[in-house]
Design a protein around this motif. Sequence first.
Motif: not given
Length: 438
Positions: A339-362
């Motif tokens: 998931f990420a949020i981008t600005n009007h220039e296409g730059g990433v304001v913030c972003g992450t994913n389940t792997q980086m956050l160590e979210v484990k699927l049941a």
Amino acid sequence: METGVVATADPTQRGSEITSARHQSEAAGTYAIDCQSVSKIFTRSRKHGYSSLKSFFLGREHAVSADRELVALKDLTMRVPKGASCGVIGRNGSGKSTLLKLITGIYRPTSGSIAVNGRVAALIELGAGFHPDFTGRENLSLSAVMLGLSAKDIAERYDSIVDFAELRSVMDQPVRTYSSGMFMRLGFSIAVHTEPDVLLIDEVLSVGDVGFVKRCQDRLAELKRRGTTMLIVSHDLAGVERWSDEVIWIHQGHVKDRGEPRRVIDQYRMFVERDELELQAKLQTGKRDPYAEQRWGSREVEITKVTCDARLTPHSPLVVNAEYVAHDVGMLNGIVFGFAITNHEGGVVCGTNTQMLEVKLAQPLQGRGVCSITMSRCSLLPGRYGVEVSCHRADGYPFDHRRCVASFDVEGPETIVGAYSPPIEFSFSSNVLRSDAR
């Protein structure tokens, strides 16, 4: 010793200039392929020539105007260490095939130098050197000699080459009677049985039927294990990723990017997708919407719909719901959602994913489902933002990547400059200064 491919379009990045003798010595000691400041320019027409043989003899004015030059490669430097596998990607006309033909010696560079260490086999236009009136046996012998095999080598490997290509019953027939598939199978089989030190591959990763493709892949894997250096040019990005240690992206004759296959291939996909969107926008309106969706991926897992609130304040929570469907049962075992949020220039304001956050699927997800991403407070300054959602394998292989799939506006007073609106407080403490202090 370097372990990766070195490629650059800027010769100043190589440091001081090296002599031709030192260049050859380094190539022989470390590199299987060493291209230094290579340029190739094609002349499309002859200056003061004639447009046809007939016009020449008739003396009529059909003289061609000034030469028109096509720059296929410009000042390209590329070094491939012995035993490495390097993929080369880029759009049609970028110079990929020209590079291979320069390395094989089919073309000569306009400027620069190329050194190749070891026996070279090229899977380029398979069977292009076959004589149509010669039999398969005769063409095999001729091609093998051209690739550096002796008569003894050919005799020892003949059965293996023929059996691999599955052409034993037609080897004494002229190759003009062969189907295109038979033609290509024989060419491939000859090339991979020469036991080359350097193997050049151009768009032939899917030769023949399913069974033959499997044998080809097994043979390439065997050559890779033996330490054969491979240079692979293909539009089959999955194949390039599978076989390459590093990838070079060539654009308009220059090296645009190089490095880890997954990263470079993703950058290339984004570039192509952006180009297509810009072309569509120009055709429709002449302008490109900065929030127009970009999308790429193999779609074994598909993100079918993404929703979020259209209007927020800096203090509002942001909830994004991404509906997905797995087209193969169990496909989502080990998947990563991003998931990420981008600005009007296409730059990433913030972003992450389940792997980086160590979210484990049941458990492995199957069929249809929803992935919800929640920010308890969006903390963004007023403006318009885009939402980017993706799902991919843990190794980065993209199933579905949707950029600017949704957008939202943040409204409120602009009390902070920048892009981020965290809670901020000011406090002061000081000593009282007395005028009669001694």
